[in-house]
Design a protein around this motif. Structure first.
Motif, short mmCIF file in Angstrom:
data_model
loop_
_atom_site.label_atom_id
_atom_site.label_comp_id
_atom_site.label_asym_id
_atom_site.label_seq_id
_atom_site.Cartn_x
_atom_site.Cartn_y
_atom_site.Cartn_z
N ARG A 57 0.83 -1.21 0.00
CA ARG A 57 0.00 0.00 0.00
C ARG A 57 0.86 1.26 0.00
NH1 ARG A 57 -5.39 -1.03 3.74
NH2 ARG A 57 -6.20 -2.75 2.48
N LEU A 58 1.96 1.22 0.74
CA LEU A 58 2.86 2.37 0.73
C LEU A 58 3.47 2.55 -0.65
CD1 LEU A 58 4.34 4.69 2.13
CD2 LEU A 58 6.10 3.02 2.82
N ALA A 59 3.96 1.49 -1.25
CA ALA A 59 4.53 1.58 -2.60
C ALA A 59 3.51 2.12 -3.59
CB ALA A 59 5.05 0.21 -3.05
N ASP A 60 2.26 1.66 -3.49
CA ASP A 60 1.21 2.16 -4.38
C ASP A 60 0.97 3.65 -4.17
OD1 ASP A 60 0.91 -0.39 -5.43
OD2 ASP A 60 -0.92 -0.84 -4.29
N ALA A 61 0.98 4.09 -2.92
CA ALA A 61 0.76 5.51 -2.62
C ALA A 61 1.92 6.36 -3.14
CB ALA A 61 0.58 5.73 -1.12
N LEU A 62 3.13 5.85 -3.02
CA LEU A 62 4.32 6.59 -3.44
C LEU A 62 4.55 6.52 -4.94
CD1 LEU A 62 6.86 5.50 -0.68
CD2 LEU A 62 5.65 7.67 -0.83
N ARG A 63 4.11 5.41 -5.54
CA ARG A 63 4.35 5.11 -6.95
C ARG A 63 5.83 4.88 -7.25
NH1 ARG A 63 0.10 9.28 -9.74
NH2 ARG A 63 -1.73 8.38 -8.77
N VAL A 64 6.58 4.52 -6.22
CA VAL A 64 7.98 4.11 -6.34
C VAL A 64 8.22 3.01 -5.32
CG1 VAL A 64 8.80 6.37 -7.15
CG2 VAL A 64 8.86 5.83 -4.72
N ARG A 65 9.39 2.40 -5.38
CA ARG A 65 9.71 1.31 -4.45
C ARG A 65 10.36 1.86 -3.18
NH1 ARG A 65 14.72 -1.82 -4.00
NH2 ARG A 65 14.26 -3.27 -2.32
N PRO A 66 9.68 1.71 -2.03
CA PRO A 66 10.35 2.05 -0.77
C PRO A 66 11.33 0.94 -0.40
CG PRO A 66 8.10 1.31 -0.35
CD PRO A 66 8.30 1.28 -1.84
N VAL A 67 12.53 1.33 0.01
CA VAL A 67 13.53 0.37 0.45
C VAL A 67 13.55 0.41 1.98
CG1 VAL A 67 15.97 -0.28 0.43
CG2 VAL A 67 14.91 0.67 -1.63
N PHE A 68 13.27 -0.73 2.60
CA PHE A 68 13.21 -0.83 4.06
C PHE A 68 14.54 -1.32 4.61
CE2 PHE A 68 8.85 -0.86 2.72
CZ PHE A 68 8.23 -0.06 3.67
N LEU A 69 15.13 -0.51 5.46
CA LEU A 69 16.43 -0.83 6.06
C LEU A 69 16.26 -1.68 7.32
CD1 LEU A 69 17.98 2.77 5.98
CD2 LEU A 69 18.23 0.94 4.27
N LYS A 70 17.32 -2.36 7.69
CA LYS A 70 17.41 -2.96 9.02
C LYS A 70 18.13 -1.91 9.87
CE LYS A 70 19.32 -6.65 11.81
NZ LYS A 70 20.22 -7.80 11.83
N GLN A 71 17.37 -1.18 10.65
CA GLN A 71 17.90 -0.07 11.43
C GLN A 71 18.40 -0.59 12.77
OE1 GLN A 71 14.56 2.79 9.42
NE2 GLN A 71 14.78 2.90 11.60
N VAL A 72 19.61 -0.16 13.15
CA VAL A 72 20.24 -0.68 14.36
C VAL A 72 20.68 0.44 15.32
CG1 VAL A 72 20.98 -2.82 13.25
CG2 VAL A 72 22.47 -0.80 13.18
N HIS A 73 20.16 1.63 15.15
CA HIS A 73 20.54 2.78 15.98
C HIS A 73 22.03 3.08 15.88
CE1 HIS A 73 16.59 1.85 17.72
NE2 HIS A 73 16.53 3.16 17.90
N GLY A 74 22.52 3.05 14.65
CA GLY A 74 23.92 3.33 14.38
C GLY A 74 24.10 4.55 13.51
N THR A 75 25.21 4.59 12.79
CA THR A 75 25.54 5.74 11.96
C THR A 75 25.78 5.39 10.50
OG1 THR A 75 27.91 5.56 12.46
CG2 THR A 75 26.58 6.96 13.92
N ALA A 76 25.56 4.14 10.12
CA ALA A 76 25.82 3.73 8.74
C ALA A 76 24.82 4.36 7.78
CB ALA A 76 25.76 2.21 8.62
N VAL A 77 25.32 4.76 6.61
CA VAL A 77 24.51 5.35 5.54
C VAL A 77 24.71 4.48 4.31
CG1 VAL A 77 24.09 7.40 4.14
CG2 VAL A 77 24.97 7.65 6.47
N VAL A 78 23.62 4.09 3.67
CA VAL A 78 23.69 3.28 2.46
C VAL A 78 23.15 4.10 1.29
CG1 VAL A 78 21.44 2.16 2.83
CG2 VAL A 78 23.14 1.05 1.42
N VAL A 79 23.82 3.98 0.14
CA VAL A 79 23.35 4.62 -1.08
C VAL A 79 22.41 3.64 -1.77
CG1 VAL A 79 24.00 5.60 -3.31
CG2 VAL A 79 25.46 5.99 -1.30
#
Length: 183
Positions: A57-79
């Motif tokens: 439903r979120l992807a349909d609302a956005l009309r693009v692909r949301p990428v869901f991260l595994k968030q660990v309360h850190g500082t890593a940034v992914v492109v």
């Protein structure tokens, strides 16, 4: 974006028209209590089919692909690119690619969105206290996200200085927990 469920927030910031941003709430999903109704987290014991439906439903609302991260309360940034796998471990993401949404999940933490005045780069950071505090030397998730943002802009424009990138960066601070909600 399509018609959004009641309560979803469209950030009020001066981002270029090509940059779309959205903050979802619990409205508009299929998850049963206690996850009701629009739970997007696949790590909280909600029914996997409900989470998958909510994510669709979120992807349909956005009309693009949301990428869901595994968030660990850190500082890593992914492109991100269109092939980035869901579950990639990071607490911030950045993209220059159309068709992909920088997606972060927050409960009481602060969502922080970035773009530049031309809308060529977008980023989203999950700013919880551990990520804000960083891993030493004063380098938290927001500093790491901005550093990645600068490198990306400089990769597109080698003449861009850190100062010129900062001057053309727009940031939106989303809703988060306030002092009245702490014990």
């Amino acid at each position: 974006m399509t018609t959004l469920p009641q309560g979803w927030l469209v950030p009020d910031w001066p981002a270029p028209a090509r940059v779309k941003a959205l903050f979802t709430t619990r409205s508009g999903g299929v998850s049963a209590p206690p996850f009701d109704s629009f739970n997007l987290g696949d790590h909280v014991r909600d029914a996997p089919a409900a989470v998958a439906t909510n994510r669709m439903r979120l992807a349909d609302a956005l009309r693009v692909r949301p990428v869901f991260l595994k968030q660990v309360h850190g500082t890593a940034v992914v492109v991100l690119n269109p092939d980035t796998a869901d579950g990639t471990e990071a607490d911030a993401c950045l993209s220059t690619q159309p068709g992909v949404a920088c997606t972060i999940m927050v409960a009481d933490c602060l969502p922080v969105l970035f773009t530049n005045t031309v809308g060529a780069v977008v980023a989203a950071a999950h700013a919880g206290w551990r990520g804000l505090a960083g891993e030493g030397a004063g380098q938290g998730v927001l500093e790491a996200t901005f550093d990645a943002f600068v490198r990306t802009v400089q990769g597109m424009d080698p003449a861009a200085s850190r100062e010129s990138v900062a001057a053309s960066t727009l940031v939106w601070l989303g809703p988060c927990i306030g002092p009245e909600a702490f014990e």
